[in-house]
Design a protein around this motif. Sequence first.
Motif, PDB file in Angstrom:
ATOM      1  N   ILE A 161       8.634   3.147   1.564  1.00 21.53           N
ATOM      2  CA  ILE A 161       7.714   1.870   1.636  1.00 21.53           C
ATOM      3  C   ILE A 161       7.259   1.880   3.037  1.00 21.53           C
ATOM      4  O   ILE A 161       5.858   1.801   3.369  1.00 21.53           O
ATOM      5  N   LYS A 162       8.241   2.175   3.906  1.00 18.18           N
ATOM      6  CA  LYS A 162       7.589   2.267   5.499  1.00 18.18           C
ATOM      7  C   LYS A 162       6.338   3.537   5.548  1.00 18.18           C
ATOM      8  O   LYS A 162       5.400   3.465   6.394  1.00 18.18           O
ATOM      9  N   ARG A 163       6.717   4.632   4.836  1.00 15.77           N
ATOM     10  CA  ARG A 163       6.051   5.578   5.083  1.00 15.77           C
ATOM     11  C   ARG A 163       4.672   5.322   4.451  1.00 15.77           C
ATOM     12  O   ARG A 163       3.476   5.954   4.848  1.00 15.77           O
ATOM     13  N   LEU A 164       4.418   4.475   3.243  1.00 16.19           N
ATOM     14  CA  LEU A 164       3.293   4.202   2.510  1.00 16.19           C
ATOM     15  C   LEU A 164       2.599   3.306   3.687  1.00 16.19           C
ATOM     16  O   LEU A 164       1.205   3.628   3.658  1.00 16.19           O
ATOM     17  N   HIS A 165       3.162   2.616   4.628  1.00 15.68           N
ATOM     18  CA  HIS A 165       2.260   1.919   5.556  1.00 15.68           C
ATOM     19  C   HIS A 165       1.765   2.779   6.559  1.00 15.68           C
ATOM     20  O   HIS A 165       0.569   2.636   6.888  1.00 15.68           O
ATOM     21  N   GLY A 166       2.394   3.493   6.911  1.00 17.07           N
ATOM     22  CA  GLY A 166       1.973   4.847   7.716  1.00 17.07           C
ATOM     23  C   GLY A 166       1.017   5.497   7.375  1.00 17.07           C
ATOM     24  O   GLY A 166       0.094   6.160   8.039  1.00 17.07           O
ATOM     25  N   LEU A 167       0.715   5.693   6.087  1.00 16.96           N
ATOM     26  CA  LEU A 167      -0.249   6.466   5.455  1.00 16.96           C
ATOM     27  C   LEU A 167      -1.374   5.694   5.240  1.00 16.96           C
ATOM     28  O   LEU A 167      -2.688   6.091   4.741  1.00 16.96           O
ATOM     29  N   GLY A 168      -1.413   4.186   5.434  1.00 13.70           N
ATOM     30  CA  GLY A 168      -2.912   3.267   5.667  1.00 13.70           C
ATOM     31  C   GLY A 168      -2.750   2.491   4.360  1.00 13.70           C
ATOM     32  O   GLY A 168      -3.792   1.946   4.187  1.00 13.70           O
ATOM     33  N   PHE A 169      -1.565   2.285   3.410  1.00 13.22           N
ATOM     34  CA  PHE A 169      -1.688   1.815   2.479  1.00 13.22           C
ATOM     35  C   PHE A 169      -1.182   0.146   2.706  1.00 13.22           C
ATOM     36  O   PHE A 169      -0.271  -0.032   3.342  1.00 13.22           O
ATOM     37  N   SER A 170      -1.848  -0.792   2.179  1.00 12.07           N
ATOM     38  CA  SER A 170      -0.806  -1.905   2.216  1.00 12.07           C
ATOM     39  C   SER A 170      -0.122  -2.050   0.634  1.00 12.07           C
ATOM     40  O   SER A 170      -0.741  -1.298  -0.139  1.00 12.07           O
ATOM     41  N   VAL A 171       1.167  -2.570   0.919  1.00 13.58           N
ATOM     42  CA  VAL A 171       2.153  -2.407  -0.010  1.00 13.58           C
ATOM     43  C   VAL A 171       2.179  -3.469  -0.824  1.00 13.58           C
ATOM     44  O   VAL A 171       2.841  -4.535  -0.159  1.00 13.58           O
ATOM     45  N   VAL A 172       2.077  -3.784  -2.208  1.00 11.41           N
ATOM     46  CA  VAL A 172       2.394  -4.987  -2.916  1.00 11.41           C
ATOM     47  C   VAL A 172       3.410  -4.523  -4.070  1.00 11.41           C
ATOM     48  O   VAL A 172       3.277  -3.356  -4.525  1.00 11.41           O
ATOM     49  N   VAL A 173       4.162  -5.734  -4.330  1.00 11.41           N
ATOM     50  CA  VAL A 173       5.020  -5.386  -5.491  1.00 11.41           C
ATOM     51  C   VAL A 173       4.100  -6.126  -6.767  1.00 11.41           C
ATOM     52  O   VAL A 173       3.407  -7.303  -6.690  1.00 11.41           O
ATOM     53  N   VAL A 174       3.925  -5.454  -7.936  1.00  2.37           N
ATOM     54  CA  VAL A 174       3.518  -6.203  -8.908  1.00  2.37           C
ATOM     55  C   VAL A 174       4.355  -6.066 -10.305  1.00  2.37           C
ATOM     56  O   VAL A 174       4.947  -4.936 -10.704  1.00  2.37           O
TER      57      VAL A 174
ATOM     58  N   ARG B 185       8.041  -3.979   5.441  1.00  2.00           N
ATOM     59  CA  ARG B 185       7.550  -5.242   4.761  1.00  2.00           C
ATOM     60  C   ARG B 185       7.028  -5.083   3.394  1.00  2.00           C
ATOM     61  O   ARG B 185       6.529  -3.704   3.207  1.00  2.00           O
ATOM     62  N   ILE B 186       7.120  -5.982   2.509  1.00  2.00           N
ATOM     63  CA  ILE B 186       6.046  -5.957   1.169  1.00  2.00           C
ATOM     64  C   ILE B 186       5.074  -7.019   1.689  1.00  2.00           C
ATOM     65  O   ILE B 186       5.296  -7.997   1.945  1.00  2.00           O
ATOM     66  N   ASP B 187       3.715  -6.646   1.544  1.00  2.00           N
ATOM     67  CA  ASP B 187       2.535  -7.160   1.973  1.00  2.00           C
ATOM     68  C   ASP B 187       2.225  -8.644   0.982  1.00  2.00           C
ATOM     69  O   ASP B 187       1.845  -9.576   1.508  1.00  2.00           O
ATOM     70  N   ALA B 188       2.464  -8.462  -0.295  1.00  2.00           N
ATOM     71  CA  ALA B 188       2.400  -9.450  -1.214  1.00  2.00           C
ATOM     72  C   ALA B 188       3.508  -9.137  -2.611  1.00  2.00           C
ATOM     73  O   ALA B 188       3.303  -7.957  -2.567  1.00  2.00           O
ATOM     74  N   PHE B 189       3.621 -10.122  -3.022  1.00  2.00           N
ATOM     75  CA  PHE B 189       4.377 -10.159  -4.273  1.00  2.00           C
ATOM     76  C   PHE B 189       3.595 -10.640  -5.493  1.00  2.00           C
ATOM     77  O   PHE B 189       3.054 -11.721  -5.238  1.00  2.00           O
ATOM     78  N   TYR B 190       3.402 -10.053  -6.426  1.00  2.00           N
ATOM     79  CA  TYR B 190       2.427 -10.556  -7.709  1.00  2.00           C
ATOM     80  C   TYR B 190       3.388 -10.701  -8.924  1.00  2.00           C
ATOM     81  O   TYR B 190       4.217  -9.414  -8.832  1.00  2.00           O
ATOM     82  N   TYR B 191       3.502 -11.546  -9.785  1.00  2.37           N
ATOM     83  CA  TYR B 191       4.381 -11.586 -10.719  1.00  2.37           C
ATOM     84  C   TYR B 191       3.762 -12.269 -11.988  1.00  2.37           C
ATOM     85  O   TYR B 191       3.007 -13.062 -11.921  1.00  2.37           O
ATOM     86  N   SER B 192       4.139 -11.728 -13.148  1.00  2.92           N
ATOM     87  CA  SER B 192       3.937 -12.366 -14.525  1.00  2.92           C
ATOM     88  C   SER B 192       5.052 -12.852 -15.030  1.00  2.92           C
ATOM     89  O   SER B 192       5.911 -11.916 -15.369  1.00  2.92           O
ATOM     90  N   THR B 193       5.335 -14.182 -15.470  1.00  2.00           N
ATOM     91  CA  THR B 193       6.387 -14.459 -16.387  1.00  2.00           C
ATOM     92  C   THR B 193       6.007 -14.534 -17.597  1.00  2.00           C
ATOM     93  O   THR B 193       6.953 -15.040 -18.738  1.00  2.00           O
ATOM     94  N   ALA B 194       4.948 -13.840 -18.059  1.00  2.00           N
ATOM     95  CA  ALA B 194       4.604 -13.775 -19.544  1.00  2.00           C
ATOM     96  C   ALA B 194       5.261 -13.139 -20.401  1.00  2.00           C
ATOM     97  O   ALA B 194       6.086 -11.949 -19.860  1.00  2.00           O
ATOM     98  N   MET B 195       5.563 -13.526 -21.651  1.00  2.00           N
ATOM     99  CA  MET B 195       6.237 -12.832 -22.769  1.00  2.00           C
ATOM    100  C   MET B 195       5.548 -11.345 -23.126  1.00  2.00           C
ATOM    101  O   MET B 195       4.467 -11.555 -22.942  1.00  2.00           O
ATOM    102  N   PRO B 196       6.333 -10.461 -23.350  1.00  2.00           N
ATOM    103  CA  PRO B 196       5.770  -9.403 -23.985  1.00  2.00           C
ATOM    104  C   PRO B 196       4.777  -9.615 -25.327  1.00  2.00           C
ATOM    105  O   PRO B 196       5.445 -10.720 -26.200  1.00  2.00           O
TER     106      PRO B 196
END
Length: 191
Positions: free
Chosen positions: A45-58, A91-102
């Motif tokens: 995750i740290k390397r992803l930031h170093g490559l210029g990406f914002s890192v988010v969880v989906v 860090r994680i820059d933001a978390f996105y989550y869905s509680t919806a059922m399959p």
Amino acid sequence: MTMTASPETLNRLALLDRDGTINVDHNYVHTRDQFDVIPGAVEAIKRLHGLGFSVVVVTNQSGVQRGKYTVEQMHDVHDYLQDILQEHDSRIDAFYYSTAMPGSPDIRRKPMPGMALEAARDFNADLGRSVVIGDKTSDIGLARNVGARSILVRTGHGRETEIGGGAGETAIADDLTGAVEVIEQWLREGW
Ligand SMILES: [Mg+2]
């Protein structure tokens, strides 16, 4: 002066699945005790930031609607991940989550595009220059649905996804560390 957003001025996102990609998928992980970071994930995750990406969880978290845990418990797990990352200046820059059922018509549950579109708006990002990394068909499908690249990781359910043919058109790596190496190769090729 008129400012026009060219692709180069837009940000890039690494959209990471959570369970099976960052942490071991113990099924409905919802306590700090159950949250085991997969070796190498923090550094990746740290390397992803170093490559210029914002890192988010989906992350799909239908366990909330199934009554297996509360949204507060889920947030606590995410706080725990942030604590671990912070110890390593990441860090994680933001978390996105869905509680919806399959099977629900919710447009936020992966592979539907909602969470990625929200992240693109929040981060002023170009999804065409972004990448989804995950262990399931729904992660690969999310990438396809928003025009992002994808990398299937062989952690979590990744090997089943690969063997079952659910991977479709995607790059494949052993784990998050391997996924970062794939991205580094793409960048060397001019992506
Ligand atoms: Mg997963």
